[in-house]
Design a protein around this motif. Structure first.
Motif: not given
Lengths: 117, 647
Positions: B423, B426-427, B429-431, B433-434, B457, B460-461, B464, B594-595
């Protein structure tokens, strides 16, 4: 101009969705959990909502239940965008459910057809 | 002719019209105008069904019902009641009325009530038929049993034989050897002291003796002193030691048993003689002893805790492993006292259930050794029975499954990790992508600001995702310490420099607190320990940034040391930690972020510190801030140097 409300707790994803929608001619607003989303939806009256499932404070399904109880708000179409597997079962009445990471063109296609463009 | 039905009502009209309806239904209707008349007719005609009004002058319907039921419990009585006396109708059911119908009488309702009554009567008749059949069956079987008894009397010979064998078995030191194991010479002798019949072993070892004198098989026994002769004279079974001569001319010491077999007149007609070879018996005894020793060895060496318990759960025997871990149980010590340190038996005690059911039972539980170490055990019980089949004791085997459980926990954690982390990933990877999307659209629109923020971003991703993957690898694979003597002052500074920029960027003051002068050196895996401390310090910075209640925030990183130990402290005045979080924070996949959290950080930090022989503790108040205290030895314990904790 159609307005889309983004509900997600991850600010990076809010930015991403905002970018995608504004670049394609939509207005946006955003909330970081279900409780804030319910206030915002009343103030902004969006034409469509993208909804994350797992969020701190209040999860997506509870927000949706409250939304569906309001006769004026329940007609707003909801697109689920979440990392949870099986998220299409979380909100059965959602017009679509996308799993993160999602394909932005697919999302735009769904939003376009729902909003009649 | 139809079933007889007695209709009782004080009103003429009802008797007439209801009588006609009932006759239509095929009943032979008898009528009575009051209770007294009804009883007379009932006594004379014995109708199986009575239909009576409740309210009547003189004897009312309920009194009539009770009298009829006293005389004939099988008679079914249906009550007729007015709407007003429903209470009486219900009361009548208590006195065994079959049913009631209300006035005005609806023919269909009445018909149905009567059909039910008929059915009840039919069922009762059928039941009676079955019962009678059953009685007849019992009688037949009884006769058959008597017959068998008679046949059993004929089996007296067999009886005597087994009696004699029991005696022999008793002599061979309560061994439970069966007939086939017994090296017995069996022979039957008549009143003329002649051998009438012999078994195969007899013939093989002692030769064909049929028709010869009962004493001739013995080496040196006078005819009148031989066991068979004594049995005929005394009428009682004999037991003596003697020697027999084999066909090969050997003298073999034997134990002789005899049993008289009486004829119909009570006279001894035949004598059964059973002779056991004592040399063979001593060989069997030797085998038995060896087998017992083997069992004892098995009992002692089995890799489980074995105990034997009586009905009061007192331990009557225990194997070596049991004694090693739980001490030698003294006289009268009970299982629950040894295993669970409690005064009462456990609720789900499998020993108690085995005593109850005679079956094996299983139970998984945790027991505590005498040193206080808990063991997950799987208990398995088996009944131990005496010769008559009664359960005298129960054997309990406890298999140590602690390691299995730990392994299962580890596997379950891994499964949980994959679920929980997928989970998070996935978050991220989406960020990611963003971020990429933002960089691209920034280039497309020639917007440097957008490119820059998108690139931030992405960075950072990536960092992480990278740290999450590293933590996963750390958890999935146990890492040995790559330790070296490390200068404490330099180590402290290197850790501080890693975190300081992040703190400053987030508007949080970073304070060093350490005594002046040389702090000396200590043994550690600097890379791992540094990562653990950085993790704690970054958490402290996050806690400050999340706190909006205070105007200024600071993280204080401190170190103190004495000759044998050193203490790091990480203190912040951020959000603080509530009690529930404090209790769970070092467990795997617990995250309060949280996330942003992976649920791995503190788990890995704690593990690293414990691997160094140290400990971590936390002191915190919600709203006030938190202090983490990490104590480490200057010199690593030997166990940490050679092999690692937990494995």
């Amino acid at each position: 101009m159609a307005k889309i409300m983004i509900v997600d707790d991850d600010p990076n994803i809010v930015t991403y969705l905002t970018d995608i929608f504004t670049d394609n001619g939509y207005q946006t607003c955003a909330a970081s959990d279900g409780a804030k989303a319910l206030e915002l939806v009343k103030a902004e009256r969006p034409d469509l909502i993208t909804l994350d499932i797992e969020m701190p404070e209040e999860w997506g399904p509870r927000f949706y239940r409250k939304l569906a109880q309001d006769p004026e708000l329940k007609r707003i179409p909801v697109v689920v965008v979440s990392g949870l597997a099986g998220n299409k079962y979380a909100i059965p009445k959602a017009v679509a459910a996308l799993t993160k990471p999602f394909d932005p063109d697919e999302l735009l296609g769904i939003v376009g057809s729902v909003l009649g463009r | 002719m139809g079933t007889k039905l007695l209709l009782v009502d004080d009103e003429d009209g009802i008797r007439t019209f209801l009588g006609i309806s009932l006759a239509d239904l095929g009943y032979e209707v008898l009528t009575a105008a009051d209770g007294r008349q009804a009883l007379e007719i009932f006594a004379a005609q014995r109708p199986p069904i009575v239909l009576t009004d409740i309210k009547m002058p003189g004897m009312d319907g309920i009194a009539l019902l009770r009298r009829i039921k006293e005389q004939s419990p099988d008679t079914e009585v249906v009550m007729i009641s007015g709407h007003a006396d429903m209470d009486l109708a219900i009361k009548s059911l208590k006195f065994q009325a079959a049913d009631f119908v209300t006035k005005p009488i609806n023919n269909e309702v009445l018909e149905m009530a009567l059909a039910r009554v008929q059915e009840k009567i039919a069922m009762r008749a059928e039941l009676r038929r079955h019962t009678e059949n059953l009685e007849r069956l019992v009688e037949e079987k009884s006769q058959r049993i008597v017959q068998l008894e008679r046949q059993a009397a004929v089996g007296q010979v067999v009886e005597s034989l087994s009696g004699a064998i029991r005696d022999i078995a008793g002599d061979i030191e309560d061994s439970a050897a069966t007939l086939s194991d017994l090296p017995c010479f069996i022979s039957i002798h008549n009143q003329y002291m002649e051998v009438v019949s012999t078994n195969a072993l007899y013939r093989a070892r002692l030769g064909e003796m049929t028709g010869r004198g009962s004493w001739e098989a013995y080496a040196d026994v006078e005819p009148r002193d031989c066991p068979v002769g004594r049995t005929f004279r005394s009428g009682a079974g004999q037991r003596m030691e003697a020697s027999v001569r084999t066909v090969l001319g050997e003298r073999v010491p034997v134990l002789v048993h005899t049993a008289p077999i009486r004829g119909g007149d009570g006279e001894v007609e035949l004598v059964l003689e059973i002779t056991a070879d004592l040399t063979a018996i001593s060989r069997l005894q030797e085998e038995l002893r060896a087998t017992r020793a083997q069992y004892q060895l098995l009992f002692d060496e089995a890799p489980c805790f074995i105990s034997v318990q009586d009905r009061q759960f007192r331990i009557t025997a225990a194997n070596r492993l049991f004694k090693e871990h739980f001490g030698s149980p003294g006289e009268g010590v009970r299982c629950h006292a040894v295993y669970a340190h409690r005064d009462e038996p456990c609720d789900k005690c499998p020993v108690a259930r085995t005593f109850e059911t005679g079956q094996s039972h299983q139970w998984e539980t945790v027991v505590t050794s005498r040193t206080g170490k808990p063991y997950n055990v799987l208990l398995w019980t088996a009944p131990i029975r005496d010769a008559s089949g009664a359960i005298t004791e129960v054997m309990e085997m406890a298999t140590d499954i602690t390691q299995l459980r730990e392994l299962q926990d580890h596997l379950a954690s891994l499964g949980l990790m994959i679920g929980s982390m997928s989970h998070g990933i996935k978050g991220m990877l989406t960020a990611l992508d963003g971020g990429v999307y933002r960089v691209e659209s920034g280039f497309r629109n020639d917007d440097p600001g957008r490119v820059e923020s998108g690139w931030a971003t992405v960075k950072d991703m990536v960092s992480r995702i990278r740290s999450m993957v590293l933590q996963m690898l750390h958890y999935a694979k146990h890492r040995e310490l790559n330790w070296a003597a490390t200068d404490l002052g330099a180590f402290f500074e290197s850790v501080a420099r890693l975190v300081e920029p992040k703190a400053q960027k987030g508007g949080v003051a970073f304070v060093r607190s350490l005594p002046p002068g040389d702090l000396g050196s200590f043994e550690a895996d600097a890379t791992m320990l540094s990562a653990a401390l950085v993790n704690l310090l970054e958490n402290a910075v996050d806690a400050c940034q999340d706190d909006t209640a205070k105007p200024r925030h600071a993280v204080t990183f401190g170190v103190r040391a004495d000759e044998t130990a050193l203490t790091f402290t990480v203190a912040d005045n951020g959000t603080g930690i509530d009690r529930e979080t404090r209790e769970r924070m070092f467990t795997l996949f617990f995250s309060s972020k949280g996330c942003k959290g992976t649920g791995l950080g503190l788990f890995v930090s704690d593990k690293t510190i414990r691997q160094h022989g140290g400990a971590i503790s936390v002191d915190s108040e919600p709203g006030q801030g938190s202090t983490f205290t990490i104590r480490l030895p200057r010199v690593l314990p030997e166990s940490a140097k050679t092999c690692s904790e937990g494995s």
